[in-house]
Design a protein around this motif. Structure first.
Motif, PDB file in Angstrom:
ATOM      1  N   ASP A  41      46.766  46.702  25.691  1.00  0.00           N
ATOM      2  CA  ASP A  41      47.070  45.764  26.761  1.00  0.00           C
ATOM      3  C   ASP A  41      48.633  45.513  26.638  1.00  0.00           C
ATOM      4  OD1 ASP A  41      46.364  44.481  29.109  1.00  0.00           O
ATOM      5  OD2 ASP A  41      46.438  42.495  28.246  1.00  0.00           O
ATOM      6  N   ALA A  86      52.186  46.189  28.099  1.00  0.00           N
ATOM      7  CA  ALA A  86      52.662  46.660  29.450  1.00  0.00           C
ATOM      8  C   ALA A  86      53.944  47.420  29.077  1.00  0.00           C
ATOM      9  CB  ALA A  86      53.311  45.347  30.232  1.00  0.00           C
ATOM     10  N   ASN A  96      47.171  42.162  31.439  1.00  0.00           N
ATOM     11  CA  ASN A  96      48.261  43.353  31.730  1.00  0.00           C
ATOM     12  C   ASN A  96      48.089  44.578  32.381  1.00  0.00           C
ATOM     13  OD1 ASN A  96      50.110  41.364  30.927  1.00  0.00           O
ATOM     14  ND2 ASN A  96      49.917  41.914  28.801  1.00  0.00           N
ATOM     15  N   THR A  97      46.949  45.303  32.048  1.00  0.00           N
ATOM     16  CA  THR A  97      46.502  46.554  32.035  1.00  0.00           C
ATOM     17  C   THR A  97      45.271  46.740  32.883  1.00  0.00           C
ATOM     18  OG1 THR A  97      45.626  46.907  29.956  1.00  0.00           O
ATOM     19  CG2 THR A  97      47.773  47.572  30.422  1.00  0.00           C
TER      20      THR A  97
END
Length: 313
Positions: free
Chosen positions: A136, A138, A211-212
């Motif tokens: 996760d 970025a 974030n993902t």
């Protein structure tokens, strides 16, 4: 400004020079009789404003000079000449807006060829993105986007559609499809290896990923961003502003989606795999649609400019 170096058969020199002289935006014309040996002929040099370059090159090709001689084009980084400044003023439009179709086709031909280097870059980018989605992170996602070379084949498809070049379209499509399939297959193996080493776990993939998580959740924002990125990327190629292409690369979810699909597949998560593939296809479609529309608009604009210049002349 562009610099043209032409090899012209001696019996065609007057005809070629005539085309150059009647083209608005040309200057610094030089003719060296009998200077060329292979192929034999005269050497003709000239400078032309970028916005008039595509029309001149098209006229020279219409004379068959690319078959019986040679047409070489170079960008001029610095030109200190009052005549050159006047040529740029006389030429229609702005140089930054001009599209050199021959240069575009040559660039996309090179970037859209399926090669070991292309697959290697795409696979490495997908593996970096795989680490990013599992962790996760970025920063890793952005880095993977910047490394991915997939915009070359996408630009090739757009150019082929506008210029009606079926061979370029087929080559670009093969590079895009085979490249992503190979990259995803290698990333599945990479994911299995990382899992065996204890670096990837099922809990990391299915844990909270603020974030993902977007990479396997396609929506209308993904499509809109893909459209904007496709237009921006195409403009960066046609205007030779390659620096903008990096920004385009890190704005669309192609490589990260492919990476998430591969990792999810390695863990048997078909839901995330399906969502990621949908995200990937949605972004690819948006880029192609916007890129093609941008090229069509530019082609129509410059055709109008050329007709206007002809009437003025």
């Amino acid at each position: 400004m562009l610099h043209l170096r032409l090899i012209v058969p001696a019996d065609r020199t007057d005809e070629v020079v005539g085309v150059i002289e009647k083209t608005v935006g040309t200057t610094h014309l030089v003719v060296v009789d009998g200077a060329c040996r292979d192929p034999a002929g005269d050497l003709v040099l000239c400078d032309v404003a970028r916005e008039a370059g595509d029309g001149l090159i098209a006229d020279l090709r219409a004379l068959g000079l690319d078959r019986c001689g040679s047409i070489a084009v170079e960008e001029i980084g610095l030109s200190l000449s009052t005549r050159a400044e006047q040529a740029e003023k006389d030429a229609p439009g702005e140089g930054a807006d001009a599209v050199l179709w021959e240069q575009m086709q040559e660039a996309t031909h090179e970037e859209s060829t399926l090669s070991v280097t292309y697959v290697a870059f795409l696979a490495l980018a997908t593996m970096i993105a795989a680490c990013g989605v599992v962790l996760d992170n970025a920063i890793l996602i952005v880095g993977a986007m910047a490394v991915g070379p997939e915009f070359g084949p996408l630009a090739g498809i757009c150019t082929a559609l506008v210029q009606r070049k079926p061979k370029l379209a087929a080559r670009s499509l093969i590079a895009l499809v085979v490249g992503f399939l190979a990259a995803m297959a290698l990333t599945v193996l990479f994911s299995l290896t990382m899992d065996a080493a204890g670096l990837f776990t099922d809990d990391m993939l299915h844990g909270d990923r603020p974030n993902t998580g977007f990479v396997y959740a396609p929506d209308w924002f993904s499509f809109v961003v893909g459209l904007l990125a496709g237009a921006a990327g195409t403009l960066s190629l046609t205007s030779a502003k390659s620096g903008a292409l990096v920004g385009v690369a890190i704005s669309v979810t192609t490589v990260p989606a492919a990476a998430n699909a591969a990792v999810a597949l390695s863990y048997g998560d078909l839901t995330q795999t399906k969502g990621s593939i949908e995200q990937l296809l949605l972004n690819l479609l948006a880029i192609v649609l916007a890129g093609t529309a941008t090229l069509l608009a530019q082609k129509a604009f410059w055709a109008r400019q050329r007709r206007r210049t002809g009437r003025t002349a």
